[in-house]
Design an enzyme around this catalytic site. Structure first.
Site, mmCIF file in Angstrom:
data_model
loop_
_atom_site.group_PDB
_atom_site.id
_atom_site.type_symbol
_atom_site.label_atom_id
_atom_site.label_comp_id
_atom_site.label_asym_id
_atom_site.label_seq_id
_atom_site.Cartn_x
_atom_site.Cartn_y
_atom_site.Cartn_z
ATOM 1 N N SER A 126 0.838 -1.202 0.000
ATOM 2 C CA SER A 126 0.000 0.000 0.000
ATOM 3 C C SER A 126 0.871 1.249 0.000
ATOM 4 O O SER A 126 1.972 1.260 0.562
ATOM 5 C CB SER A 126 -0.865 -0.024 1.263
ATOM 6 O OG SER A 126 -1.464 1.229 1.467
ATOM 7 N N TYR A 151 -1.874 -1.737 11.086
ATOM 8 C CA TYR A 151 -2.164 -2.186 9.713
ATOM 9 C C TYR A 151 -1.054 -1.741 8.766
ATOM 10 O O TYR A 151 -0.476 -2.539 8.023
ATOM 11 C CB TYR A 151 -3.523 -1.644 9.229
ATOM 12 C CG TYR A 151 -3.624 -1.626 7.725
ATOM 13 C CD1 TYR A 151 -3.824 -2.806 7.011
ATOM 14 C CD2 TYR A 151 -3.441 -0.435 7.003
ATOM 15 C CE1 TYR A 151 -3.851 -2.799 5.618
ATOM 16 C CE2 TYR A 151 -3.469 -0.429 5.617
ATOM 17 C CZ TYR A 151 -3.669 -1.597 4.933
ATOM 18 O OH TYR A 151 -3.686 -1.591 3.567
ATOM 19 N N LYS A 155 2.186 -3.879 6.450
ATOM 20 C CA LYS A 155 2.597 -3.779 5.043
ATOM 21 C C LYS A 155 4.108 -3.521 4.956
ATOM 22 O O LYS A 155 4.812 -4.113 4.137
ATOM 23 C CB LYS A 155 1.809 -2.679 4.325
ATOM 24 C CG LYS A 155 0.314 -2.982 4.184
ATOM 25 C CD LYS A 155 0.065 -4.234 3.357
ATOM 26 C CE LYS A 155 -1.382 -4.670 3.333
ATOM 27 N NZ LYS A 155 -1.601 -6.010 2.766
HETATM 28 C C1 UD1 Z 1 -7.326 4.266 3.904
HETATM 29 C C2 UD1 Z 1 -6.351 3.969 4.995
HETATM 30 C C3 UD1 Z 1 -5.114 3.366 4.382
HETATM 31 C C4 UD1 Z 1 -5.477 2.093 3.646
HETATM 32 C C5 UD1 Z 1 -6.573 2.371 2.633
HETATM 33 C C6 UD1 Z 1 -7.093 1.050 2.122
HETATM 34 C C7 UD1 Z 1 -6.772 5.564 6.811
HETATM 35 C C8 UD1 Z 1 -6.290 6.782 7.497
HETATM 36 N N1 UD1 Z 1 -6.055 5.192 5.734
HETATM 37 O O1 UD1 Z 1 -6.713 5.164 2.977
HETATM 38 O O2 UD1 Z 1 -4.165 3.075 5.383
HETATM 39 O O3 UD1 Z 1 -4.356 1.590 2.982
HETATM 40 O O4 UD1 Z 1 -7.662 3.062 3.248
HETATM 41 O O5 UD1 Z 1 -8.148 1.227 1.251
HETATM 42 O O6 UD1 Z 1 -7.747 4.968 7.198
HETATM 43 N N2 UD1 Z 1 -13.091 10.457 3.503
HETATM 44 C C9 UD1 Z 1 -14.120 11.292 3.877
HETATM 45 N N3 UD1 Z 1 -15.262 10.733 4.390
HETATM 46 C C10 UD1 Z 1 -15.407 9.374 4.547
HETATM 47 C C11 UD1 Z 1 -14.345 8.530 4.153
HETATM 48 C C12 UD1 Z 1 -13.199 9.104 3.643
HETATM 49 O O7 UD1 Z 1 -14.032 12.524 3.765
HETATM 50 O O8 UD1 Z 1 -16.466 8.934 5.048
HETATM 51 C C13 UD1 Z 1 -11.869 11.045 2.929
HETATM 52 C C14 UD1 Z 1 -10.618 10.779 3.736
HETATM 53 O O9 UD1 Z 1 -10.410 11.763 4.689
HETATM 54 C C15 UD1 Z 1 -9.543 10.764 2.638
HETATM 55 C C16 UD1 Z 1 -10.283 10.261 1.396
HETATM 56 O O10 UD1 Z 1 -11.669 10.449 1.668
HETATM 57 O O11 UD1 Z 1 -9.120 12.063 2.385
HETATM 58 C C17 UD1 Z 1 -10.035 8.789 1.115
HETATM 59 O O12 UD1 Z 1 -10.285 8.049 2.291
HETATM 60 P P1 UD1 Z 1 -10.238 6.443 2.317
HETATM 61 O O13 UD1 Z 1 -11.112 5.913 1.256
HETATM 62 O O14 UD1 Z 1 -10.521 6.031 3.731
HETATM 63 O O15 UD1 Z 1 -8.749 6.097 1.906
HETATM 64 P P2 UD1 Z 1 -7.354 6.531 2.575
HETATM 65 O O16 UD1 Z 1 -7.537 7.348 3.791
HETATM 66 O O17 UD1 Z 1 -6.523 7.125 1.511
#
Ligand code: UD1
Length: 340
Positions: A126, A151, A155
């Site tokens: 990742s 987690y 990795k």
């Molecule tokens: C997340 C994990 C990462 C993992 C990946 C696997 C965290 C901090 N990181 O990545 O370690 O490898 O998933 O798929 O959990 N967002 C919102 N509202 C939501 C959900 C997400 O605003 O309800 C935003 C988040 O703040 C982020 C973006 O959307 O900026 C993407 O979020 P997400 O899909 O959870 O992915 P990552 O945080 O990049």
């Protein structure tokens, strides 16, 4: 045609990769413990390719079962290892579960691969290993930062274990693929993402909100130093990602790798903000999304997107599908799952 083991082959990225492997003529054997997947995914795979992969319901933590598997399938030429736990919050609460599930099982697998005449290993890693990178886009040479969660640590440690093992096992070759943010579903809508409970990732949360399962999307912070204040990620269509696995595996099978252990970033190279993803959803679906801006989520990096040069030059692979394509496929899948 080679016999390829896909662990976690009934999961989101695993199932899409099984389809692409079969399309390229490989014989696929799936190991899955069904802890976060369903046997019904086999029907989806069969509907797309016309071939039902061999399926062994095995928990990789059961060492004796792993040994028995390799006795039965001693002709396996390659392994794509997806099976792992991936919820960041859960890993903070229960680190030992993550070290056992993600590290213990990796060690068992590698011990078996050591005994094979030839083993080609692809590892699901990742972009989380880079943390908040100092330079964007992120190249494979960017330093690995201390992990934010158990987690993420699994990795990093997983990569180190594979690298160390490749140094001393001449018959083992491996590639760690560092994924950015995989989203979307197969165009046939036979397979897609099936998150258990409340989705933690952005896109399934968006599609479930639009489908009426969740009331409102919370956008985690709009005061980041980015053009619209929301975090930036590199969202990659799962079918593009799946194809990269086949290309990486072929590189090893054809002995085109330059080192016994290599790493590649898998992303589009394009960063999109949370609000750009929301707008893409509204455009392709024609639906208005109910969302509100809330506090930042702890542990989120501001911006992460891939430098795609190494994958392009070395693997000859690049993404073909756009953010809109991916979001539309995720929405079409959500509607099918919900019977809308
Ligand atoms: C997340 C994990 C990462 C993992 C990946 C696997 C965290 C901090 N990181 O990545 O370690 O490898 O998933 O798929 O959990 N967002 C919102 N509202 C939501 C959900 C997400 O605003 O309800 C935003 C988040 O703040 C982020 C973006 O959307 O900026 C993407 O979020 P997400 O899909 O959870 O992915 P990552 O945080 O990049």
């Amino acid at each position: 045609m080679s016999k390829i083991l896909v662990t976690g082959g009934l999961g989101f990225i695993g199932s899409h990769t099984v389809v692409e492997l079969q399309k390229e003529g490989h014989e696929v054997v799936i190991i899955d413990d069904l802890s976060n997947s369903s046997e019904k995914v086999l029907d989806g795979i069969t509907a797309i390719t016309g071939i039902t992969p061999i399926f062994e319901k095995i928990d990789l933590k059961e060492k004796a079962d792993v040994e028995a598997f390799f006795k039965k399938h001693s002709d396996v030429k390659g392994v794509i290892h997806f099976a792992a736990s991936k919820a960041v919050g859960e890993s903070v609460e229960n680190p030992l579960l993550y070290y056992e599930n993600n590290i213990g099982t990796l060690v068992y697998l590698l011990k078996e691969l050591k005994n094979l005449p030839e083993a080609n290993f692809i590892f699901s890693s990742s972009c989380t290993v880079y943390g908040q990178a100092d330079e964007l886009p992120i190249t494979e040479n960017a330093p690995v930062k201390p992990a934010e969660s158990p987690y993420g640590n699994t990795k990093q440690i997983g990569e180190e274990i594979i690298k160390d093992t490749c140094k001393v096992v001449p018959t083992l070759n491996a590639i760690a693929l560092r994924y950015f943010n995989p989203i979307g579903a197969h165009e046939s809508v036979e397979i897609g993402e099936l998150p258990l409970g409340v989705p933690l990732n952005l896109v399934p949360f968006i599609t479930q909100t639009a489908a009426g399962i969740r009331e409102q999307l919370s956008v985690f912070g709009d005061d980041y130093p980015t053009p619209d204040g929301t975090c930036i990620r590199d969202y990659i269509h799962v079918v593009d990602l799946a194809k990269a696995h086949v290309v990486a595996l072929e590189r090893l099978l054809q002995k085109k790798n330059k080192d016994s252990y290599e790493t590649f970033n898998l992303g589009t190279g394009k960063g999109s903000s949370v609000l750009e993803v929301v707008r893409s959803f509204e455009k392709v679906s024609g639906e208005k999304l109910n969302y509100k801006i809330v506090e930042r989520r702890e542990g989120d990096v501001i911006s992460a997107y891939a430098d795609t040069k190494k994958a392009k030059d070395e693997l000859g692979w690049q993404t073909e599908l756009s953010l809109d394509d991916a979001i539309l496929s995720a929405w079409t899948w959500e509607k099918k799952v919900r019977g809308l």
